[in-house]
Write a protein that holds these residues in place. Structure first.
Motif: not given
Lengths: 219, 219, 219, 219
Positions: C11, C13-14, C16-18, C20-23, C86, C97
């Motif tokens: 996934y 940097r841009e 959705v999966e990148f 939400r891992t950070l969220t 990151f 992940i």
């Protein structure tokens, strides 16, 4: 009449609405996974520097420590599955957002049965309550997956055999967990063993796996 | 003089400022919906493996379990409404952000009246406190909706009849909840019934619904 | 056979999966850093307006206040390191992940050993438990860093000498914290001093630093 | 030598790093503002349906209710200021991220002095602790603002007179809160009055306001 012609409202991957559904979901997961640390109270010692006394006090609370890490692992595993599931979605509709909320209610509740299990592992009722909660969460995963498949929300339309295989694999833990409930009243250890039947099943199921299932199911 | 010429500062859907207002909002909702699980303490048993004793202990705490799920459902329903509302917004201004904060103060408070209701359903004061909190939240929804309509923050300008219909539908729960307060001092069961008057009303209101209201009000 | 040809799912940097891992990660850090304020209970006073009595009561709780700020500083420092790490990643894969989740389990647990340390600083076991937790977190940083380097997830491929230097610098705190455990059973003060050996080491290590290491390691 | 030539690493508004600094910040604010609801325990009644007894019990806890709403309002006001401040930033650097963390430590701590104030308003020490915490937060706002101005992180370079005006306006609450501490030992009511001196000051300060200050300071 006209209503059936009106296009159902959907939100694409890049929309603000898709993003905030995930922000809400990830926030809720993060809280559910972290909250159990609040239960870990610093014990009161009569001799502050006694290694022996502190070791004893922590040992008495060992169920809480085990609960914290089991709960983190179990909810974390569901988060990973949710992450994979959403990576396969092209868009959301309002009903899927509502179903996701229902799923999250049982994620948010999970720390309680886990703590109960950590404290009273030998009690058949603890096993049963935990098994019911986990079965509901796994069952909701099947509901979310079927709904997305049937309402054209996935990025890639799944062939029927791949879809049926995916549903069967997701239903397996529901069956094992429900099965463990009557077993718990005979032996709680045996009941907990039932929960791991998924591991040999997954190995056997490799044979029936339709071609391309891995790519499609893992988004 | 010059100030009135200065354009009011607004933040579009794609701006960092729009995004973080929603991150903050969704985080707060997620916490408010999850926090009640902290109240669910594992009971202390004299016989750790007794099904009967554990069942009794959990039964004594049943109000807390009911509160958890009711609170999750009620706040979840408000989150869905907030999600729909923001999907209709083209931009925010500072005052709407502040009004949103005021709305969130009463969302964050909701777990307390819900817990009170779960514990003392037969107490008219519990009913009254819960009804006041819910009426304020629903009332704030009307304020947020009117503000966006009157300050040109919506993606599509609403026709006047659709706007008035939307306000009337949002005000109905405020009226029903306020009405339930005096009724609670006669019968708490009757008061709780009042809360569901919105369901038949919604059915009847279909007749008065202006054309196109569904599309416009559901963003 | 075909599986080995299938590209591993990543996934960018841009995606959705990148995001939400950070969220999820940032939400968990925010909760872990804020939760300790719940422990700070308002004391009960016999004379509500007595400065002396309130000062005494707060003084008795001073360990909790110190724990709150130490915990915030320690977890905050790890958050800064995670932010830097990151910023150097070009993409994620599923295994990273999962490793990130494992790392977060020990971040979420950290408030407990910190509170234990704040309350029983003179107890060798408190020192040992805290040192083990911190060593695991720092060790997981090394695992995350190596994994990203070895699986081509970094934006810029690191030269071997820079990579080895980075690993050595990250392993140093693991060594110092493990070393402090036996020392704690001789003197807890001496053990805590060991934790700060990283500061002179960092100064000395400047000499061995490969050219360009700063730019590359700080993303 | 070469180091001074290396450009400092900054993260623009659209970067993942800018976004996650805000996700972390907004999560922390949301938690700090919601946590106090945990303190609101459902009282134990001898007669579950007695309005009188429930009213008495809630009245005894009135300080906690007041604390919850004051804390929400105070932290909410800081969140609004932070939202405005970040809307003026074009980019972040590592040091600003670290300063933001330091600011957040005192935001996360704020619920405690607020609860103390709610419970012991007549105690000069409560007033002093609250005033110190608020003065530090407001002081950190000045630090963040000056740092961004001096390190070219703002979207629009501020003229010197506008910058000095902004610093003076932000320093005013720090002065008033510090001033209230000695006053609290004479009269706590008088001390709390000092906190509102900012309102008349803001009115008077309009006269000295440099042209264009509103546009520039409100991003």
């Amino acid at each position: 009449m006209q209503e059936s012609l009106a296009p159902r409202r959907t939100y694409g991957r890049e929309s603000v609405e898709f993003a905030r559904t995930l922000t809400f979901t990830d926030g809720l997961f993060a809280i559910a996974m972290t909250l159990l640390v609040v239960d870990l109270a610093v014990p009161t010692l009569s001799d502050a520097s006694s290694v022996h006394e502190l070791a004893d006090a922590l040992n008495d609370d060992s169920a809480k420590f085990i609960s914290f890490f089991i709960s983190f692992a179990v909810i974390g595993r569901y988060w990973l599955a949710h992450h994979t599931y959403f990576s396969a979605l092209a868009r959301l509709d309002r009903k899927l957002i509502a179903l996701n909320l229902l799923y999250l209610a049982f994620i948010a509740f999970l720390p309680f049965p886990t703590a109960l299990l950590g404290e009273y592992f030998s009690n058949p009722l603890s096993i049963a309550i935990y098994a019911v909660n986990v079965a509901i969460v796994s069952g909701m995963e099947v509901v979310l997956f079927s709904y997305a498949h049937n309402h054209d929300l996935l990025e890639q339309k799944l062939p029927n055999d791949v879809y049926r295989y995916g549903v069967a694999m997701s239903l397996a833990p529901v069956v094992f967990f429900m099965l463990s409930i009557p077993i718990a009243f005979i032996s709680t250890v045996l009941a907990a063993c039932t929960w791991f039947l998924g591991i040999p099943l997954a190995a056997i199921a490799q044979r029936w796996k339709p071609e391309g299932a891995d790519d499609l199911l893992l988004g």
